[in-house]
Design a protein around this motif. Structure first.
Motif, PDB file in Angstrom:
ATOM      1  N   SER A 290       0.573  -1.007  -0.327  1.00  0.00           N
ATOM      2  CA  SER A 290      -0.068  -0.185  -0.148  1.00  0.00           C
ATOM      3  C   SER A 290       1.123   0.941   0.005  1.00  0.00           C
ATOM      4  O   SER A 290       0.486   2.399  -0.254  1.00  0.00           O
ATOM      5  CB  SER A 290      -0.564   0.110   1.228  1.00  0.00           C
ATOM      6  N   LYS A 293       2.717   1.271  -3.094  1.00  0.00           N
ATOM      7  CA  LYS A 293       1.139   1.847  -4.286  1.00  0.00           C
ATOM      8  C   LYS A 293       0.798   3.811  -4.252  1.00  0.00           C
ATOM      9  O   LYS A 293       0.816   3.957  -5.329  1.00  0.00           O
ATOM     10  CB  LYS A 293       0.158   1.450  -4.564  1.00  0.00           C
ATOM     11  N   ASN A 328      -2.757  -5.674  -5.194  1.00  0.00           N
ATOM     12  CA  ASN A 328      -2.304  -4.517  -5.794  1.00  0.00           C
ATOM     13  C   ASN A 328      -0.741  -5.141  -6.706  1.00  0.00           C
ATOM     14  O   ASN A 328       0.600  -4.430  -5.952  1.00  0.00           O
ATOM     15  CB  ASN A 328      -2.530  -3.541  -6.162  1.00  0.00           C
ATOM     16  N   SER A 330       2.394  -7.246  -9.346  1.00  0.00           N
ATOM     17  CA  SER A 330       2.699  -7.184 -10.574  1.00  0.00           C
ATOM     18  C   SER A 330       3.263  -8.720 -11.741  1.00  0.00           C
ATOM     19  O   SER A 330       3.037  -8.960 -12.704  1.00  0.00           O
ATOM     20  CB  SER A 330       3.409  -6.051 -11.098  1.00  0.00           C
ATOM     21  N   LYS A 371      -1.344 -11.030 -13.353  1.00  0.00           N
ATOM     22  CA  LYS A 371      -1.101 -10.095 -13.135  1.00  0.00           C
ATOM     23  C   LYS A 371      -0.244  -9.497 -13.173  1.00  0.00           C
ATOM     24  O   LYS A 371      -0.431  -8.301 -13.719  1.00  0.00           O
ATOM     25  CB  LYS A 371      -0.596 -10.559 -11.457  1.00  0.00           C
ATOM     26  N   PHE A 375      -0.678  -5.548 -15.382  1.00  0.00           N
ATOM     27  CA  PHE A 375       0.042  -4.663 -15.260  1.00  0.00           C
ATOM     28  C   PHE A 375       0.338  -3.923 -16.448  1.00  0.00           C
ATOM     29  O   PHE A 375       0.696  -2.672 -16.549  1.00  0.00           O
ATOM     30  CB  PHE A 375       1.340  -5.142 -14.374  1.00  0.00           C
ATOM     31  N   SER A 378      -2.551  -1.873 -17.776  1.00  0.00           N
ATOM     32  CA  SER A 378      -2.379  -0.415 -17.125  1.00  0.00           C
ATOM     33  C   SER A 378      -0.933   0.853 -17.695  1.00  0.00           C
ATOM     34  O   SER A 378      -1.094   1.854 -16.769  1.00  0.00           O
ATOM     35  CB  SER A 378      -2.118  -1.032 -15.395  1.00  0.00           C
TER      36      SER A 378
END
Length: 444
Positions: A290, A293, A328, A330, A371, A375, A378
Motif C-alpha cells: 500500500s 503504490k 495490487n 505485478s 497479474k 500490470f 495499466s
C-alpha cells in the motif's frame, strides 16, 4: 602457460551467484586465462552451484556431463552453496576434480597447481562459522546490467532454508567499497546496477560480521544515488519487514532508483508464515504494498511465494491464492517446496503430496500471468524509458522499462545498451509490449 588455457563458467541460482561468478572469472583472467562460453571447449570448467531447490542440485550432474562432452580432459571445479553444504557429494560426481567451500571460492586459482585431472575430487571446505569475512563482487560484461553485491549471509532462521548453512552470518560490504565498485561499473558504460545479496535490507552489519551497525540500508541507497554516471539503480529482493517507509519515500524521489520492488511473501497465510519463522505477518506485507503504490502508483511489485510447505492444507493454499489475487502486485516467482536436509521443515508433519504441490504451483503461475498482463495493460499510454538488452531473439530486441515492463522492437544492434523514451502502445501476442519511439535519451 595460463595464457594458452581457456576457462568457462556456469552459474546456477540467484543474482548473487552471478555477481560472484563474474568476480571469480576476473581472477582467472588476471592469472592469464582466457574466458570462453560454457558450451565451447575449455581447459577448466567452473560450476557455481545453488542449494535453494532440489532441481538445482540435480542439474549439477548433467552440467558436468555436458562439460566433459566438450573436453573429457577438462579440469572441473565446483563452488557455491551446494559445494559448501555437500562437498563430498559433489566431489564423488564422476569428472569433478576440485570442490571449494564458502571461504575458499574466491581464491580458486591458488588451488590449481596444474590441470591434471584427479582420480577423486579434492575438497577444500570450511566450517560455515569460519565464513565471517566479506568479499565484495559484481558482474560486468555479461549483460547490459550489472549485479552489485552489497551483503552476504543471513541471520534469519526460516525453517525451509539452507542459505545460513551455506553462506554464514549476515555481513556487509563497507559503504566506501560499494561506492567504489559502483563507480567502476559506471565507468564501463553499464547503464543499470542491480543491488544484490542474501538479505540486502539487513545491510549495515560490519565488514567482518560484527553486529555493530555502521550504516543502514537507507544510508547505502542515499549514497549510491549521488554517484555520477549511473542511469538506473534497482533494488533486488528485500524482506518486507526491512523495507522501511523512509526507503520507499526516498526511492520515489530519487535520481537513479527505479520504481520496482521484489518483496518475498512466501505465504499469504499467517499460520504458515509462523511455521516458516518469517519475521512478519500478512498485515505488514499489505502495508508495504500500500505504501509503495501510494507514492509510486506505477511501481512494479514482484512477489516470491512457496507452495506445498508442510501443513499447507487446501484451505490455507486458497488463503494464499485469494490474498495474492486481491493484492495490487505485478508478478509472482513461484517456488515449489522441496525438502532440504538439516532444516526444521523437513521434520514437520503435514507433508503435501508432490502432485498437489505441482497443481498449486500451476495455479499460482497462472495467477502470475494474469497479474503481469493486468500490470502491462495499466501501463499502456504511459511514456517510460527502456534500456535495450544485447540479444537477438528471433528477430527482435527486448528491453525493460524502469518499472520492469518488458518491451520488444525489431532487432537493431545499434539499440543495444541504449536508453530511449517510449510510449507503450499495445501488447503483442507473446505478452510483450510494442511501442513507438518519441526521442532518443542516450546512445553510447
Amino acid at each position: 602457460m595460463n595464457a594458452e588455457k581457456k576457462v568457462a563458467f556456469y552459474t546456477l541460482g540467484c543474482k548473487l551467484n552471478f555477481s560472484e561468478t563474474s568476480t571469480i572469472a576476473r581472477n582467472f583472467v588476471n592469472e592469464g586465462f582466457k574466458r570462453v562460453d560454457f558450451d565451447t571447449k575449455a581447459d577448466v570448467y567452473v560450476i557455481n552451484t545453488c542449494s535453494v531447490t532440489d532441481n538445482a542440485d540435480k542439474r549439477f550432474k548433467s552440467i558436468v556431463k555436458n562439460a566433459l562432452k566438450k573436453n573429457d580432459e577438462a579440469f572441473l571445479i565446483a563452488v557455491g552453496c551446494y559445494a559448501q553444504l555437500k562437498p563430498e557429494e559433489l566431489a564423488a560426481v564422476d569428472g569433478v576434480d576440485l570442490v571449494l567451500g564458502a571461504t575458499e571460492k574466491f581464491n580458486v586459482t591458488s588451488y590449481i597447481n596444474d590441470l591434471t585431472k584427479n582420480n577423486v575430487g579434492e575438497v577444500h571446505s570450511c566450517e560455515i562459522s569460519d565464513a565471517d569475512f566479506y568479499v565484495g563482487s559484481y558482474s560486468i560484461g555479461d549483460r547490459t546490467r550489472a549485479f552489485l553485491k552489497v551483503q552476504d549471509g543471513c541471520d534469519y532462521k526460516c525453517t525451509y532454508c539452507t542459505i545460513p548453512l551455506a553462506r554464514g552470518i549476515s555481513r556487509s560490504d563497507t559503504l566506501q567499497n560499494v561506492i567504489t565498485n559502483a563507480k567502476e561499473i559506471s565507468s564501463k558504460g553499464i547503464k543499470e546496477i542491480v543491488l544484490t545479496g542474501v538479505n540486502i535490507g539487513d545491510y549495515g552489519k560490519g565488514e567482518f560480521g560484527n553486529k555493530k551497525h555502521e550504516h543502514t540500508f537507507l544510508d547505502l541507497v542515499k549514497e549510491l544515488d549521488t554517484v555520477d554516471g549511473i542511469h538506473r539503480l534497482r533494488i533486488s529482493s528485500i524482506e518486507p519487514n526491512l523495507l522501511k517507509d523512509e526507503t520507499i519515500d526516498f526511492v520515489s524521489k530519487s535520481n537513479s532508483f527505479v520504481p520496482h520492488f521484489h518483496i518475498p511473501l512466501q505465504s499469504g497465510s499467517d499460520e504458515l508464515l509462523k511455521k516458516m519463522k518469517r519475521r512478519y505477518l500478512t498485515n505488514t506485507y499489505t502495508n508495504r504494498v500500500s505504501k509503495i503504490k501510494e507514492v509510486m502508483p506505477n511501481a512494479c511489485i514482484g512477489v516470491d511465494v512457496i507452495v506445498g510447505f508442510p501443513g499447507e492444507t487446501e484451505e490455507l493454499f486458497l488463503e494464499t491464492y485469494n490474498y495474492l489475487n486481491e493484492m495490487n502486485i505485478s508478478y509472482l516467482h513461484v517456488f515449489t517446496y522441496s525438502e532440504r536436509p538439516n532444516t526444521e521443515a523437513v521434520e514437520m508433519d503435514g507433508v503435501v503430496p508432490k502432485k498437489v504441490r505441482a497443481k498449486r504451483s500451476k495455479m499460482l503461475r497462472g495467477l502470475s500471468a494474469k497479474k503481469r498482463r493486468a500490470f502491462y495493460e495499466s501501463q499502456l499510454g504511459n511514456t517510460l524509458t527502456v534500456l535495450f538488452e544485447n540479444e537477438n531473439k528471433e528477430g527482435y530486441i527486448n528491453g525493460f522499462t524502469e518499472n520492469y515492463v518488458k518491451v520488444k522492437s525489431p532487432w537493431n544492434p545499434d539499440l543495444v545498451n541504449t536508453l530511449h523514451t517510449i510510449t507503450l502502445t499495445e501488447i503483442d501476442e507473446d505478452g510483450l509490449v510494442r511501442f513507438n519511439f518519441e526521442k532518443n535519451l542516450a546512445t553510447i
